[in-house]
Structure formats: structure tokens, C-alpha cells
Design a protein around this motif. Structure first.
Motif, mmCIF file in Angstrom:
data_model
loop_
_atom_site.group_PDB
_atom_site.id
_atom_site.type_symbol
_atom_site.label_atom_id
_atom_site.label_comp_id
_atom_site.label_asym_id
_atom_site.label_seq_id
_atom_site.Cartn_x
_atom_site.Cartn_y
_atom_site.Cartn_z
ATOM 1 N N GLU A 219 9.301 61.035 -19.340
ATOM 2 C CA GLU A 219 9.878 60.487 -19.496
ATOM 3 C C GLU A 219 10.618 59.668 -18.370
ATOM 4 O O GLU A 219 10.909 58.682 -18.276
ATOM 5 N N GLN A 220 10.941 61.105 -17.447
ATOM 6 C CA GLN A 220 11.618 60.487 -16.614
ATOM 7 C C GLN A 220 11.054 59.703 -14.897
ATOM 8 O O GLN A 220 12.081 58.904 -14.909
ATOM 9 N N ILE A 221 10.545 59.364 -14.843
ATOM 10 C CA ILE A 221 9.020 58.653 -14.204
ATOM 11 C C ILE A 221 8.883 57.216 -14.882
ATOM 12 O O ILE A 221 9.612 56.112 -14.275
ATOM 13 N N GLN A 222 8.925 57.486 -15.929
ATOM 14 C CA GLN A 222 9.031 55.798 -16.398
ATOM 15 C C GLN A 222 10.193 55.710 -16.952
ATOM 16 O O GLN A 222 10.351 53.983 -15.888
ATOM 17 N N TYR A 223 11.420 55.712 -16.619
ATOM 18 C CA TYR A 223 12.596 55.616 -15.922
ATOM 19 C C TYR A 223 12.544 55.541 -15.123
ATOM 20 O O TYR A 223 13.423 53.845 -14.843
ATOM 21 N N ILE A 224 12.300 55.570 -13.816
ATOM 22 C CA ILE A 224 12.416 55.884 -12.853
ATOM 23 C C ILE A 224 12.125 53.963 -11.912
ATOM 24 O O ILE A 224 12.317 53.189 -11.497
ATOM 25 N N ILE A 225 10.456 53.933 -12.815
ATOM 26 C CA ILE A 225 9.892 52.980 -12.402
ATOM 27 C C ILE A 225 10.724 51.887 -13.565
ATOM 28 O O ILE A 225 10.403 50.425 -12.399
ATOM 29 N N ASN B 4 13.778 50.947 -14.420
ATOM 30 C CA ASN B 4 14.818 50.818 -14.426
ATOM 31 C C ASN B 4 15.553 50.856 -13.169
ATOM 32 O O ASN B 4 16.502 51.087 -13.284
ATOM 33 N N ILE B 5 14.759 52.347 -12.223
ATOM 34 C CA ILE B 5 15.127 51.784 -11.352
ATOM 35 C C ILE B 5 14.676 50.966 -10.494
ATOM 36 O O ILE B 5 14.390 50.119 -9.036
ATOM 37 N N LEU B 6 13.187 51.184 -10.268
ATOM 38 C CA LEU B 6 12.482 50.632 -9.056
ATOM 39 C C LEU B 6 11.803 49.004 -9.351
ATOM 40 O O LEU B 6 12.580 48.177 -8.653
ATOM 41 N N ARG B 7 11.793 48.635 -10.649
ATOM 42 C CA ARG B 7 12.114 47.141 -10.820
ATOM 43 C C ARG B 7 12.681 46.331 -10.272
ATOM 44 O O ARG B 7 13.402 45.543 -10.219
ATOM 45 N N PRO B 8 13.962 47.144 -11.116
ATOM 46 C CA PRO B 8 15.614 46.176 -11.293
ATOM 47 C C PRO B 8 15.898 46.004 -9.674
ATOM 48 O O PRO B 8 16.764 45.177 -8.564
ATOM 49 N N ALA B 9 15.138 47.513 -8.691
ATOM 50 C CA ALA B 9 15.808 47.585 -7.299
ATOM 51 C C ALA B 9 14.695 46.152 -6.765
ATOM 52 O O ALA B 9 15.758 45.510 -6.067
ATOM 53 N N THR B 10 13.647 45.357 -7.110
ATOM 54 C CA THR B 10 13.095 44.745 -6.389
ATOM 55 C C THR B 10 13.994 42.864 -6.790
ATOM 56 O O THR B 10 14.052 42.400 -6.029
#
Length: 483
Positions: free
Chosen positions: A127-133, A135-141
Motif C-alpha cells: 500500500e505504501q509503495i503505491q502511495y509513494i508512486i 502521491n510523491i513521485l508523480r507529483p514530484a515530476t
């Protein structure tokens, strides 16, 4: 275990049952963060493979005829050879071109290493890896590209305007802090010559902008004569209050009422579809709530930056800060928080923008040759999982990955920024602030605190001999005492 007296509520009960604590809520909450606004508001494309890192661009320049030339009255031709009717005077018009150079810029990003064997023992890893992808990495782009777009728009803008009555030009440069970050904005304009952005500055530049081709060859026929302004919401609200020729205050005078104020579009307006939030006269306003904001630091002196005049140092303020988290069964990590200093920052850059001003070109990753099976590259900030050449550990030993159970996320950014109609772009360097909060007191004197009773329990009334209380008399049982 015996109770100390007859009051069982004071008895200490022994607990012999299974108590599985702590109990974790099945719902895991997630942060909600603002999505940046520059992606989708600039022109993007690709740069063909085989392009060198430096590109030279030529531009045909327009030339305006000298319409101040006098007109010559044609004289009657007499019997003689008077004058030179066969060789009239001529006015000249020429042509020219410009040449400039633009290049390729890059950034690479990675995350901490992950171990598959370790993740197998973590209850919420999936669940958290999916959140990282998501809600963190894609918005970071988006955040990384948007800041890049702001800085490049400021760099290529033909007009850099200080917000004062003269609308004076200014220059600037970015310098690195001790951490290697572009935090210092060294400019040629002192804080004493910067003021708030006001409608009159926009009015004074509108006609100039139209003559520079912003609205096309005939903006009053071909397109609506609007100019795009990108600014923060506080400045937009401030522009709402500054109207009329005097440019200060409010009132009902003809020079103030209804003159060039920020107005939000009606719900049915089509401009909402294009990301605009309102208008100021002939300017369409796009709010950028994560824009370039600064605080003034110091005067570096005339010799600063090689004596080029960029002596006044302003420091960049970002909209979020990161701080240590408490951890949730694992090590302490990071979490973002809105930065209150970003709201209080007193200096900002607003843009006169146009999609034809710049073009952001992603480097094409076409394979070089079928016999060279390079891993397909993505230079637009797409995150992928990396498993080779993971660097060194804390002891300087190369990290082995022969089992293929280690990896990290990474993203590459490579852009050519092609200047197109950069004359459509203008930077406004101005002061800004949140609205002053008035302290309005009440008009009445304090009433103090009169005695109050908020009891909601009935009075206790122990029953006496033959009396059940003070209930309603009935024909059954004794009649209550007359109290």
C-alpha cells in the motif's frame, strides 16, 4: 480479591483476558497536497535525436518603415530640363536577422534503496509503495518541471520590469548557497525601488505588448485582445482593491469605481476551461500559488558578482518544508508541511505569459541502432525502477545485486528550451503581502460572569416511612406527604 468496602465501584478488578494492543485503524490516512499549475500551460515537444547540446537559432527580423519621411509635391514640368522628374528622391527600408544560442539542461533524481526480502516482512509495504508512486513521485515530476518552467520563463523573458512608477529594467542571476542549491536571487534593483503590482502597470504595457505582436497581426479582428498574467492569489486580490487613475483606495468616484479590478469569471464562462481564474481589464489572470517568492537579505556591495550590478541579494522561499516524521513501525522519514514563511514573503515574480513564448523540448530517446539494445530512456521525468549500478554502501563498497532483489526509483529530466516569441514574455519583480488583519473590538462593555446554574441532574430525595417521594397522588398506595 476482596473489595475494600461495599462500594463495588472502588473495587480493583484483576485482568486475566487477552488484550491485543495496539489496535491499528484499518484506514491509513494520506496527505493532500496542492498540484502545481505550470504543466499544461506551456508549449512542449521533442527534440530530434542527434541534436548537439548547443543549438543555434536564427530569426528574421521585421523592419518598420520611417513614416516620418516627408511627401514631395510634384511640380509641373516646364519647357526646360528643370529638376529631375525621372530620378525622384527615394526613402530606404532594409532588413536584418538575429542569432542566438540555446542548449540542453538536465537533472537526475533517485530515491532511497529498497530491498525485496525486507519488504516481504512489512505489513503495509504494498500500500505504501503505491502511495509513494502515486502521491510523491508523480507529483514530484510536476513540481520539478514547474519550477524549471518558471525559472526559464524568467530567464528568456525579453522584458524584466521592476514594479515602480518608471517600470525600470533590472537584471538578475541565481547563485548557490552552502548546500549547492539555487537559493540566492541577486538582482540589480534595491528593495527601496520595488512596490506592489498595480493595474496601471498592466495598462501602461498593454498597448506596447500588442504592438510587439502578442495578439497577432490584427488582435482586434483575429483574436480577443487579452494578455495572460500569472500571479499569486494575494496579488490578484490586491489588484481587485486598486482601481482607477489614482490607483489607491476605494470609493464611488468616477476614477475609482469599476476601473480595472480583478474579477472572478462567472461559473458559465468558457475561460475556466483554460485555467484562468479571473480578469483585470484586458488581462486574463492565472493564479500560481507556488510561484517564485523571496525575502530580501542584504546589499552585497558594488563589487559583487564581478561588478555587474547584481548586488542586492534576495533569498528564495519555497511553499513547503520537510521535517522528520515519527515513523510508523519503521525508521523516521520525511513529511512535508506548508511553509508559513512562503505566505509572509514580501517579494515575488509575476509573469506576462504566452504559450508561444517558449517551447520545452524533451530529448528524443529513439534507439541508435537495432544491434545496440540500450535500455529505453525516458527524459521527461517518468519514474522507473533501477536495479543496476546502485552505487556504494556506507563503507564505500559497491552494492552487489546478483540476486536482483535491490533497487530504487529514479527519473531523468532533459530539456531543450527553445525561445520562440520571447518578446511576448515579461517579468514583473514586485512586492507582495497578505492582507493586513484589522483588530475590531466589540462596542459593548464586558458583562462579567454572572452566577449561572447548568445542573441537569435531579435532586436526591431519600424515601421516608410510607412515602415514595413527591409524585402525583393516586388512589393506590399511600398519599405523599404535603411538603
Amino acid at each position: 480479591m476482596a473489595c475494600p468496602d461495599s462500594n463495588t465501584q472502588q473495587c480493583e478488578f484483576a485482568q486475566f483476558l487477552v488484550d491485543e494492543t495496539p489496535v491499528f485503524d484499518k484506514m491509513i490516512m494520506e496527505d493532500i497536497r496542492l498540484t502545481d499549475s505550470w504543466v499544461g500551460n506551456v508549449s512542449v515537444g521533442t527534440m530530434a535525436a542527434g541534436t548537439p547540446p548547443q543549438v543555434t537559432q536564427d530569426r528574421f527580423r521585421s523592419v518598420f518603415p520611417n513614416t516620418a519621411k516627408p511627401w514631395t509635391e510634384v511640380a509641373s514640368i516646364g519647357p526646360g530640363c528643370d529638376g529631375n522628374p525621372c530620378d525622384p528622391a527615394e526613402a530606404q527600408i532594409g532588413w536584418g536577422s538575429d542569432r542566438l544560442t540555446f542548449g540542453e539542461l538536465t537533472q537526475n533524481w533517485t530515491t532511497p534503496l529498497q530491498c525485496y526480502d525486507q519488504l516481504l516482512n512489512v505489513t503495509q509495504a504494498s500500500e505504501q509503495i503505491q502511495y509513494i508512486i502515486s502521491n510523491i513521485l508523480r507529483p514530484a515530476t510536476t513540481d520539478i518541471f514547474s519550477m524549471f518552467a518558471r525559472k526559464q520563463t524568467a530567464f528568456w523573458s525579453k522584458y524584466k520590469t521592476a514594479a515602480n512608477s518608471l517600470q525600470s529594467d533590472f537584471t538578475y542571476q541565481w547563485n548557490l548557497d552552502a548546500n549547492g542549491d539555487e537559493s540566492y536571487f541577486d538582482a540589480s534593483v534595491p528593495p527601496s525601488q520595488l512596490f506592489k503590482l498595480v493595474p496601471q502597470m498592466l495598462q501602461n504595457n498593454w498597448s506596447f505588448t500588442m504592438r510587439d505582436g502578442y495578439g497577432g497581426k490584427n488582435p482586434f479582428v483575429e483574436t480577443a485582445p487579452f494578455v495572460e498574467l500569472v500571479t499569486d492569489m494575494d496579488t490578484a486580490w490586491s489588484l481587485e482593491k486598486l482601481g482607477g487613475q489614482q490607483g489607491v483606495g476605494g470609493g464611488s468616484g468616477p476614477s475609482v469605481i469599476g476601473n480595472w479590478r480583478f474579477e472572478q469569471f462567472a461559473e458559465q464562462s468558457k475561460y475556466w476551461r483554460y485555467g484562468f481564474n479571473g480578469s483585470i481589464g484586458n488581462y486574463l489572470v492565472r493564479v500560481d500559488e507556488m510561484g517564485l517568492r523571496f525575502n530580501y537579505m542584504t546589499d552585497l556591495g558594488a563589487a559583487a558578482n564581478g561588478g555587474n550590478g547584481n548586488r542586492y541579494r534576495y533569498q528564495l522561499v519555497l511553499p513547503y518544508t520537510n521535517s522528520a516524521t515519527t515513523g510508523a513501525g519503521g525508521a523516521s522519514g520525511l513529511g512535508s508541511n506548508p511553509n508559513a514563511d512562503f505566505d509572509r514573503a514580501q517579494y515575488a515574480i509575476s509573469f506576462q505569459s504566452h504559450k508561444m513564448g517558449l517551447e520545452f523540448l524533451v530529448a528524443d530517446s529513439t534507439p541508435i541502432n537495432p544491434e545496440m539494445p540500450f535500455v529505453n530512456q525516458e527524459f521527461g521525468g517518468k519514474w522507473r525502477f533501477l536495479m543496476n549500478n546502485l552505487g556504494e554502501d556506507v563503507n564505500g563498497v559497491a552494492i552487489s545485486n546478483k540476486w536482483g532483489n535491490k533497487g530504487q526509483f529514479g527519473a531523468r529530466f532533459k530539456y531543450y528550451v527553445r525561445p520562440k516569441h520571447y518578446e511576448f514574455l515579461r517579468v514583473y519583480f514586485h512586492k507582495r503581502e497578505q492582507f493586513c488583519i484589522p483588530e475590531i473590538d466589540v462596542c459593548s462593555a464586558s458583562p462579567g460572569y454572572p452566577a449561572q446554574s447548568y445542573a441537569s441532574a435531579n435532586d436526591e430525595c431519600p424515601a421516608t416511612d410510607g412515602v415514595y417521594g413527591t409524585g402525583v397522588p393516586t388512589t393506590i398506595g399511600p398519599v405523599p406527604s404535603d411538603l
